[in-house]
Structures are given as C-alpha cells and as structure tokens.
Design an enzyme around this catalytic site. Structure first.
Site, PDB file in Angstrom:
ATOM      1  N   LEU A 274      -8.591   8.435 -42.706  1.00 26.36           N
ATOM      2  CA  LEU A 274      -9.687   9.371 -42.960  1.00 26.36           C
ATOM      3  C   LEU A 274      -9.689  10.301 -41.759  1.00 26.36           C
ATOM      4  O   LEU A 274      -9.567   9.828 -40.627  1.00 26.36           O
ATOM      5  CB  LEU A 274     -11.032   8.636 -43.047  1.00 26.36           C
ATOM      6  CG  LEU A 274     -11.261   7.728 -44.250  1.00 26.36           C
ATOM      7  CD1 LEU A 274     -12.620   7.047 -44.155  1.00 26.36           C
ATOM      8  CD2 LEU A 274     -11.170   8.511 -45.547  1.00 26.36           C
ATOM      9  N   ASP A 275      -9.809  11.614 -41.980  1.00 25.60           N
ATOM     10  CA  ASP A 275      -9.789  12.511 -40.823  1.00 25.60           C
ATOM     11  C   ASP A 275     -11.032  12.297 -39.964  1.00 25.60           C
ATOM     12  O   ASP A 275     -11.968  11.599 -40.344  1.00 25.60           O
ATOM     13  CB  ASP A 275      -9.570  13.972 -41.239  1.00 25.60           C
ATOM     14  CG  ASP A 275     -10.727  14.589 -41.992  1.00 25.60           C
ATOM     15  OD1 ASP A 275     -11.893  14.324 -41.641  1.00 25.60           O
ATOM     16  OD2 ASP A 275     -10.469  15.367 -42.927  1.00 25.60           O
ATOM     17  N   ARG A 276     -11.018  12.888 -38.801  1.00 23.24           N
ATOM     18  CA  ARG A 276     -12.045  12.632 -37.783  1.00 23.24           C
ATOM     19  C   ARG A 276     -13.473  12.852 -38.291  1.00 23.24           C
ATOM     20  O   ARG A 276     -14.390  12.118 -37.942  1.00 23.24           O
ATOM     21  CB  ARG A 276     -11.758  13.537 -36.582  1.00 23.24           C
ATOM     22  CG  ARG A 276     -12.533  13.187 -35.352  1.00 23.24           C
ATOM     23  CD  ARG A 276     -12.052  14.042 -34.204  1.00 23.24           C
ATOM     24  NE  ARG A 276     -12.793  13.706 -33.012  1.00 23.24           N
ATOM     25  CZ  ARG A 276     -12.653  14.354 -31.880  1.00 23.24           C
ATOM     26  NH1 ARG A 276     -11.800  15.351 -31.789  1.00 23.24           N
ATOM     27  NH2 ARG A 276     -13.358  14.016 -30.843  1.00 23.24           N
TER      28      ARG A 276
ATOM     29  N   THR B  58     -14.478  12.817 -41.529  1.00 30.37           N
ATOM     30  CA  THR B  58     -14.772  12.128 -42.780  1.00 30.37           C
ATOM     31  C   THR B  58     -15.331  10.741 -42.488  1.00 30.37           C
ATOM     32  O   THR B  58     -14.854  10.052 -41.588  1.00 30.37           O
ATOM     33  CB  THR B  58     -13.513  12.041 -43.661  1.00 30.37           C
ATOM     34  OG1 THR B  58     -13.053  13.370 -43.917  1.00 30.37           O
ATOM     35  CG2 THR B  58     -13.802  11.350 -44.985  1.00 30.37           C
TER      36      THR B  58
END
Length: 196
Positions: free
Chosen positions: A63-65, A67
């Site tokens: 999951l990106d930073r 999210t």
C-alpha cells in the site's frame, strides 16, 4: 537421515530453519511505507509489526505511503506468491474519497475501463457511490495489482484522491482492528486464504 530437533541443517552454506508459519492483518495508518527497510530511514510498516512475532514476516503486496487499511503479513512464501500473482484474481475493496463529486459520466467511464500507460486498460470489478454518503465517496472493487492503480484511474479523469482506504483484501477486513493495530489471523481465515 531424518532431521532431529536440535539438528542444524544447511543448504549451500545457508542455515535452514523450520519456522512455523504465522499470519497477521494490520490496519495500516497513513505515513508508513510498505517495505521491510527504507533507505531514507522513513517509518515502515515493519515498525508497526515489531512486537507481533519473532518470526521474519513480510507484507503481502504493498500500500503506498498515504493509503490506509488492510495489509496482510506472513512468513509463508507460498501463500504470499499465490496472493500477489495476477493469475489468482485476488479481490481488493477500497473506500475512495475524492476532492469533488464523481460525475455519473465519469463513473460510467471507469466501469468501461480507463487506459493507463504503460499497462493498458484498467478494468475494475465494481464501482458505486457509497450509500448515505456524499457523491465524492466511492466504493471500488478491483483485482488488478498495478502500481498506484486506483489513484491513477481517478487522476486520469482530473480527480484528486484525498483518502484511499483498503477495506478488504482477499476477504480479510479491518473490522475490530484499530488504525495502526494488528491481530493474528484465525485458523479459519488462514484455511480460507489457502483454499483461494
């Protein structure tokens, strides 16, 4: 020779351990990177999981930073490969909050598929407005795992994603898990993942 408890087993000079497989779900908060180590010394999801187990666990996918939401951790390499390989069509459900209302036309376009470069047409499984919420809050189910795909779909149509929360991954939810907290998976959940 049958390996006995206490024996040290090596393959190509590397010690092999018979570590028991463990499984956890984390409700990831914003600001944490989904890697084991960060070269810029930023906070990672591993910092949140440091008290979970002595086993060497890793996040399943990313999951990106910015999210938030469901992130699975395990030391089971076979299951990790199965859950991240595109051929297994693992479902992910997101709650998306946009900077403005999503028009009916744009919602219809997303249902048809949005062309993203370089991968091609991003096909989603379902998309809808979230009941009893403003029209800038969207529910989205997807199985493709392209990098930042949900954000990119909306950015392509000139929307800014203000919040992105993964509410479900492979049937696992974050119910009963506070933001930044984790819990071990039940035996039933583990068996369900293995049967997928």
């Amino acid at each position: 020779y049958k390996v006995q408890p206490g024996d040290e087993v090596r393959f190509d000079g590397n010690k092999i351990s018979s570590e028991k497989n463990v499984y956890f779900v984390l409700n990831k908060p914003k600001g944490f990177i989904s890697t084991a180590k960060d070269e810029k010394d930023r906070q990672t999801v591993m910092d949140l999981m440091s008290t979970a187990t002595t086993a060497r666990i890793f996040p399943v996918g990313r999951l990106d930073r910015q999210t938030t939401g469901v992130l699975l951790f395990t030391n089971d390499g076979y299951l990790t490969k199965k859950l991240t390989h595109p051929s297994h069509d693992i479902k992910k459900i997101y709650h998306v909050t946009l900077d403005k209302k999503l028009t009916a036309n744009d919602l219809a376009d997303i249902k048809k598929g949005i062309r993203l470069i370089p991968e091609g047409i991003a096909m989603i499984d379902t998309i809808s407005y979230i009941e009893n919420r403003p029209k800038n809050e969207i529910g989205l189910e997807i199985h493709i795992g392209w990098n930042r795909v949900v954000r990119r779909i909306f950015e392509k149509l000139d929307y800014k994603v203000e919040a992105l929360d993964r509410v479900s991954f492979a049937g696992l939810t974050k119910k009963t898990v506070g933001r930044g907290d984790f819990r071990p998976l039940t035996e039933m959940e583990v068996n369900f993942l293995k049967m997928m």
